[in-house]
Design a protein around this motif. Structure first.
Motif, short mmCIF file in Angstrom:
data_model
loop_
_atom_site.label_atom_id
_atom_site.label_comp_id
_atom_site.label_asym_id
_atom_site.label_seq_id
_atom_site.Cartn_x
_atom_site.Cartn_y
_atom_site.Cartn_z
N GLU A 1 -18.23 -31.23 21.15
CA GLU A 1 -19.38 -31.22 20.26
C GLU A 1 -18.94 -31.24 18.79
OE1 GLU A 1 -21.82 -27.95 21.29
OE2 GLU A 1 -22.45 -28.78 23.23
N LEU A 2 -17.85 -30.53 18.51
CA LEU A 2 -17.34 -30.51 17.14
C LEU A 2 -16.80 -31.88 16.76
CD1 LEU A 2 -16.93 -28.58 14.76
CD2 LEU A 2 -14.64 -28.11 15.63
N LEU B 1 -25.88 -33.81 4.70
CA LEU B 1 -26.45 -33.11 5.84
C LEU B 1 -25.47 -33.08 7.01
CD1 LEU B 1 -29.23 -31.87 6.87
CD2 LEU B 1 -29.66 -34.11 7.85
N GLN B 2 -24.85 -34.21 7.30
CA GLN B 2 -23.91 -34.27 8.42
C GLN B 2 -22.67 -33.43 8.14
OE1 GLN B 2 -24.67 -35.34 11.20
NE2 GLN B 2 -26.39 -36.69 10.84
N GLU B 3 -22.23 -33.40 6.90
CA GLU B 3 -21.07 -32.56 6.56
C GLU B 3 -21.39 -31.08 6.79
OE1 GLU B 3 -20.35 -33.62 2.55
OE2 GLU B 3 -19.28 -35.48 3.02
N TYR C 1 -21.51 -30.30 10.44
CA TYR C 1 -20.16 -30.13 10.98
C TYR C 1 -19.65 -28.71 10.70
CZ TYR C 1 -15.11 -30.65 11.39
OH TYR C 1 -13.79 -30.47 11.73
N GLU C 2 -19.86 -28.23 9.48
CA GLU C 2 -19.45 -26.86 9.15
C GLU C 2 -20.19 -25.84 10.03
OE1 GLU C 2 -19.78 -26.00 5.03
OE2 GLU C 2 -18.80 -27.85 4.39
N LEU C 3 -21.48 -26.08 10.24
CA LEU C 3 -22.25 -25.17 11.07
C LEU C 3 -21.76 -25.19 12.51
CD1 LEU C 3 -24.65 -23.24 11.42
CD2 LEU C 3 -26.12 -25.24 11.77
N LEU D 1 -26.03 -21.79 6.26
CA LEU D 1 -26.02 -23.24 6.31
C LEU D 1 -27.33 -23.80 6.85
CD1 LEU D 1 -22.40 -23.87 7.63
CD2 LEU D 1 -23.26 -24.29 5.33
N GLU D 2 -27.98 -23.06 7.76
CA GLU D 2 -29.22 -23.55 8.32
C GLU D 2 -30.29 -23.71 7.24
OE1 GLU D 2 -27.23 -21.11 11.60
OE2 GLU D 2 -27.44 -21.08 9.42
#
Length: 473
Positions: A44-45, A155-157, A160-162, A286-287
């Motif tokens: 998933e990561l 947003l995608q970055e 990824y961190e989340l 992050l959310e």
């Protein structure tokens, strides 16, 4: 002799637990190594990382539309046509002239070449075109598209961190769940071994008439009770190990190397007020950043849909080089012609069946939905912060109680031993005290693991970077 055997068994039980713990702290798999393996092997990561790259390429693709679009088209065609007999004339214009002048002969010859003289007609043609299209004014839709894709990339970055933070907390839980299952299984197996030794001694004493049948039945009952508990811990340990291997991608044999005592003591000193925790979550989660970016994206999309009613202006130009022959397949330089054009294209939507209006209203409702989602996410995060804060505070209290309970169980075991050695108590009291001591060991291990897991959960709720915490362990 019996007293010496009893002391040796108790010392052996404590020595086995101490040796296992000491060995675990010098060799084996640390939590930081487990996290590194999970981050490298988590599917998933990896998908989230690819989403970041896809967003980058989508941004570059739309940005390229700001530049001129230049295309080269070319075609070369050979044609063989079988004409009908009726299409071939029986005479020539040149032959029909009695006494033509020079000009009349030339004109008649040119017309003769235009008329088919045989059924087979071969043609060759070539066309080459270089075209250019440059948007001049699109009502701002292209710029809005770039703004959206830029925010999507961000947003995608952040996603990824989340996903990385979620992976870390998953590994932490799986790691310590496995360790707790192994410790519980070790303690229960030792308790079963002690119970079986006690049953053997009681059986021998019963055969000599030194203890009652109740003592013998009590010893048998304790052995029967511990057998299913050992099986239960074996199942828990096996499931926890499979889950840990699935998360980290480990295939070889391994041994955990946690630092339980030091970490539990250090984490117990962590203090944060509830108001400060809520403020930290509001600033760092992050959310909340993600829903904020999503709301901004829908705002830009709504603005772009409103511009669908504006005209589009494009600059278009092309240069065409062409040639065609009907009498030969060979084309030379004299057969080529050139044609060029340049102009402005104006497009204005007058009536689209209300589709643009529907798109605009749909974007407006999506914007409202994003705003509601932002408020809902804020409320859920505040609730999560309260829950993790209370759970961590409770874990610290439970740890204090379980440490005290272990000390009490140790004292009770020492007293029962002393009473038995001084013939003031019975061996059953020593065995009961040993059972209580084993239970207190498991409860303390659970409390120490609980405070470590709750510490990570609280820091995740606060929005702190778990990578830094893992690196400090």
């Amino acid at each position: 002799m019996k007293k010496m055997i009893q002391k040796m068994l108790l010392a052996l039980s404590l020595l086995v637990i101490w040796v296992n713990t000491a060995h675990a702290t010098t060799n084996g798999l640390t939590i930081s190594t487990a996290v590194e393996m999970a981050l490298a092997n988590n599917n998933e990561l990896q998908m989230a990382k690819e989403d970041v790259r896809i967003a980058e390429q989508n941004y570059k693709e739309v940005r390229g539309q700001l530049f001129p679009q230049i295309n080269l088209n070319a075609s070369y065609k050979l044609t063989n046509n079988q004409l009908p007999k009726s299409a071939i004339p029986d005479f020539t214009l040149s032959g029909a002239l009695d006494d033509p002048s020079a000009n009349e002969s030339i004109i008649a010859g040119m017309l003769d070449r235009m008329l088919p003289s045989s059924r087979n007609r071969d043609e060759v043609s070539f066309t080459g075109q270089l075209s250019l299209s440059q948007p001049i004014f699109l009502g701002g839709k292209l710029i809005d598209g770039l703004r959206v894709l830029d925010k999507v990339k961000i947003l995608q970055e952040k996603r990824y961190e989340l996903e990385m933070q979620n992976t870390i907390i998953t590994v932490v839980n799986a790691y310590y769940d496995l360790y707790l299952a192994e410790e519980g299984l070790s303690i229960q197996r030792q308790a079963l071994s002690n119970a079986e030794l006690h049953l053997q001694r009681v059986t021998n004493l019963f055969s000599q008439g030194l203890v009652s049948e109740y003592d013998k039945l009590r010893a048998e009952l304790e052995v029967s009770r511990l057998h299913p508990e050992v099986l239960q811990y074996e199942n828990i340990k096996n499931l926890a190990e499979e889950n840990f291997k699935r998360i980290t991608g480990i295939t070889d044999e391994f041994q955990l190397n946690p630092v339980i005592y030091e970490n539990s003591i250090a984490f117990a000193d962590f203090e944060v007020a509830l108001d400060d925790a809520l403020s930290s979550a509001g600033d760092n989660r992050l959310e909340l950043f993600l829903v904020g970016i999503s709301t901004e994206i829908y705002q830009v999309q709504y603005s772009a849909e409103q511009k669908n009613f504006l005209p589009n202006i494009l600059l278009q130009a092309d240069v065409t080089r062409y040639a065609q022959r009907t009498d030969s397949y060979n084309i030379d330089g004299n057969d080529f012609g050139t044609m060029g054009s340049v102009g402005l294209v104006f497009q204005m939507p007058l009536f689209t069946g209300l589709t643009n209006t529907a798109k605009k209203l749909g974007a407006k409702h999506e914007l409202r939905r994003a705003e509601y989602e932002s408020m809902n996410t804020t409320e859920l995060i505040n609730l999560e912060v309260r829950q993790t804060w209370q759970s961590f505070d409770q874990s610290k209290r439970v740890l204090e109680v379980q440490e005290m309970n272990l000390n009490l169980a140790q004292r009770a075991l020492n007293i029962a031993q002393a009473r038995f050695e001084n013939q003031a108590g019975i061996q059953l009291e020593v065995f009961d005290a040993q059972i209580q001591y084993n239970a207190a060991q498991i409860a303390l291990a659970q409390a120490r693991i609980g405070i470590i897991k709750d510490y990570f959960a609280l820091n995740k709720a606060l929005g702190n970077n778990l990578n830094n915490i893992i690196g400090e362990l």
